[in-house]
Enzyme design. Structure first.
Site, PDB file in Angstrom:
ATOM      1  N   ASP A 180     -12.210  31.875 -11.688  1.00 36.51           N
ATOM      2  CA  ASP A 180     -13.282  30.912 -11.206  1.00 36.51           C
ATOM      3  C   ASP A 180     -14.741  31.718 -11.873  1.00 36.51           C
ATOM      4  O   ASP A 180     -15.078  32.432 -11.400  1.00 36.51           O
ATOM      5  CB  ASP A 180     -13.401  30.828  -9.807  1.00 36.51           C
ATOM      6  N   GLU A 240     -14.048  25.359 -12.132  1.00 36.79           N
ATOM      7  CA  GLU A 240     -14.341  24.423 -11.148  1.00 36.79           C
ATOM      8  C   GLU A 240     -15.755  24.782 -10.821  1.00 36.79           C
ATOM      9  O   GLU A 240     -16.448  24.033  -9.901  1.00 36.79           O
ATOM     10  CB  GLU A 240     -13.425  24.415  -9.743  1.00 36.79           C
ATOM     11  N   ASN A 241     -16.303  25.861 -10.801  1.00 38.63           N
ATOM     12  CA  ASN A 241     -17.634  26.295 -10.265  1.00 38.63           C
ATOM     13  C   ASN A 241     -18.650  26.533 -11.390  1.00 38.63           C
ATOM     14  O   ASN A 241     -19.895  27.278 -11.133  1.00 38.63           O
ATOM     15  CB  ASN A 241     -17.530  27.798  -9.456  1.00 38.63           C
ATOM     16  N   ASN A 264     -10.511  22.530  -6.114  1.00 38.72           N
ATOM     17  CA  ASN A 264     -11.089  21.438  -5.082  1.00 38.72           C
ATOM     18  C   ASN A 264     -12.436  20.911  -5.399  1.00 38.72           C
ATOM     19  O   ASN A 264     -12.870  19.820  -4.785  1.00 38.72           O
ATOM     20  CB  ASN A 264     -11.216  22.352  -3.647  1.00 38.72           C
ATOM     21  N   HIS A 265     -13.266  21.756  -6.375  1.00 35.89           N
ATOM     22  CA  HIS A 265     -14.370  21.315  -6.798  1.00 35.89           C
ATOM     23  C   HIS A 265     -14.478  20.277  -8.066  1.00 35.89           C
ATOM     24  O   HIS A 265     -15.492  20.104  -8.573  1.00 35.89           O
ATOM     25  CB  HIS A 265     -15.546  22.496  -7.002  1.00 35.89           C
ATOM     26  N   HIS A 303      -4.648  26.532  -7.007  1.00 36.10           N
ATOM     27  CA  HIS A 303      -5.641  26.804  -6.753  1.00 36.10           C
ATOM     28  C   HIS A 303      -5.576  26.712  -5.167  1.00 36.10           C
ATOM     29  O   HIS A 303      -5.539  25.323  -4.613  1.00 36.10           O
ATOM     30  CB  HIS A 303      -6.596  25.932  -7.457  1.00 36.10           C
ATOM     31  N   HIS A 351      -9.147  30.616  -6.600  1.00 33.97           N
ATOM     32  CA  HIS A 351      -9.900  29.798  -5.348  1.00 33.97           C
ATOM     33  C   HIS A 351     -10.718  30.858  -4.507  1.00 33.97           C
ATOM     34  O   HIS A 351     -11.583  30.457  -4.167  1.00 33.97           O
ATOM     35  CB  HIS A 351      -9.079  28.843  -4.569  1.00 33.97           C
ATOM     36  N   HIS A 359     -11.905  33.804  -5.245  1.00 32.20           N
ATOM     37  CA  HIS A 359     -12.835  34.373  -5.847  1.00 32.20           C
ATOM     38  C   HIS A 359     -12.537  36.048  -5.757  1.00 32.20           C
ATOM     39  O   HIS A 359     -13.837  36.837  -6.205  1.00 32.20           O
ATOM     40  CB  HIS A 359     -14.285  33.985  -5.556  1.00 32.20           C
TER      41      HIS A 359
HETATM   42 FE   LIG Z   1     -13.666  28.478  -7.040  1.00 35.80          FE
HETATM   43 FE   LIG Z   2     -11.887  26.738  -5.112  1.00 38.11          FE
END
Ligand SMILES: [Fe+2]
Ligand SMILES: [Fe+2]
Length: 263
Positions: A8, A39-40, A67-68, A152, A177, A179
């Site tokens: 991530d 995603e981040n 999820n983001h 994830h 996910h 991190h």
């Molecule tokens: Fe993430």
């Molecule tokens: Fe995530």
């Protein structure tokens, strides 16, 4: 085939880490193909078009999400034209883009799939295992020798068992996910596995964010948004995966956990 999977990427520092260190990693480890979880990437949540192309410019071949995936509205407008961007396959509702795609890497076909887990994840998703089985049983599916799954998910047990359930079906199940990089990298019955590959971004923080802003919310229970600084010492977390070009089975996996020197 040697694949680098970057965990991530969080915010501006995460993008800088990829820019500053990816070319050297590709050369040092003789990498053929680079997958990164994005995603981040845009200020900690979501991915705008400009940042997607920035990652490709830095040497990333395929960007996966989590999820983001939908945090920045504009992704709905550009994802259908972004053939190197993979969103979660098992979303429970209609969404543009693809959850799995095949890429040609020097004549070898590599499929990349993004799945969302269910344990301690609030998103409405279809069962990730059966979603993947549905995909693989489609008679019109484009064949691929190698298949890398970005799983994830929060729970290590769910991730390990997914890798076990997918033996003989995929080449690697790489967890994202949380991190935080885990130590449990291994090849299980031909499937390269790590519970979580970790995070790329601010090292002296929490989850890649300014740590007091995270603490205010998750420890003290205050209404507080996660802050994300523009500068600071970075970490790059990744895994190198070796896959047999003929069988598609994994042969080796090892992690990269690179922290910059303090300035
Ligand atoms: Fe993430
Ligand atoms: Fe995530």
């Amino acid at each position: 085939m040697r694949i680098l999977f970057i965990g991530d990427i969080v915010g501006k520092i995460g993008r800088r880490m990829v820019r500053d260190y990816l070319p050297n990693l590709i050369e040092k480890h003789q990498i053929d193909f680079v997958i990164a979880n994005g995603e981040n990437v845009t200020h900690g949540k979501g991915l705008i078009k400009h940042h997607y192309y920035e990652l490709l410019d830095y040497g990333v071949d395929v960007v996966t999400l989590g999820n983001h995936y939908d945090n920045k509205d504009e992704i709905r407008r550009y994802i259908d034209g972004a053939d190197r961007l993979i969103r979660p396959l098992n979303l429970a509702h209609e969404y543009p883009g693809d959850g799995s795609a095949v890429y040609d890497v020097d004549g070898i076909s590599v499929r990349v799939t993004n799945l969302l887990g269910t344990a301690m994840m609030p998103e409405q998703v279809n069962n990730p295992y059966y979603a993947l089985l549905d995909l693989l049983s489609d008679p019109d599916l484009e064949p691929a020798t190698i298949h890398i799954v970005d799983f994830h998910a929060e729970a290590t047990g769910e991730k390990t068992c997914m890798a076990n359930a997918l033996k003989g079906k995929v080449s690697a199940v790489i967890g994202t996910h949380t991190h935080v990089q885990t130590r449990d990298y291994r090849v299980m019955d031909g499937v390269a596995y790590i519970s979580d590959v970790g995070m790329t971004g601010l090292y002296d923080g929490a989850l890649g964010f300014e740590k007091d802003s995270v603490t205010n919310r998750i420890i003290y229970g205050h209404q507080s948004t996660f802050k994300i600084p523009d500068s600071g010492r970075g970490i790059l977390s990744a895994a190198v995966i070796d896959i047999n070009d003929l069988s598609g089975q994994a042969e080796n996996i090892f992690p990269i956990y690179f922290v910059e020197e303090e300035k």
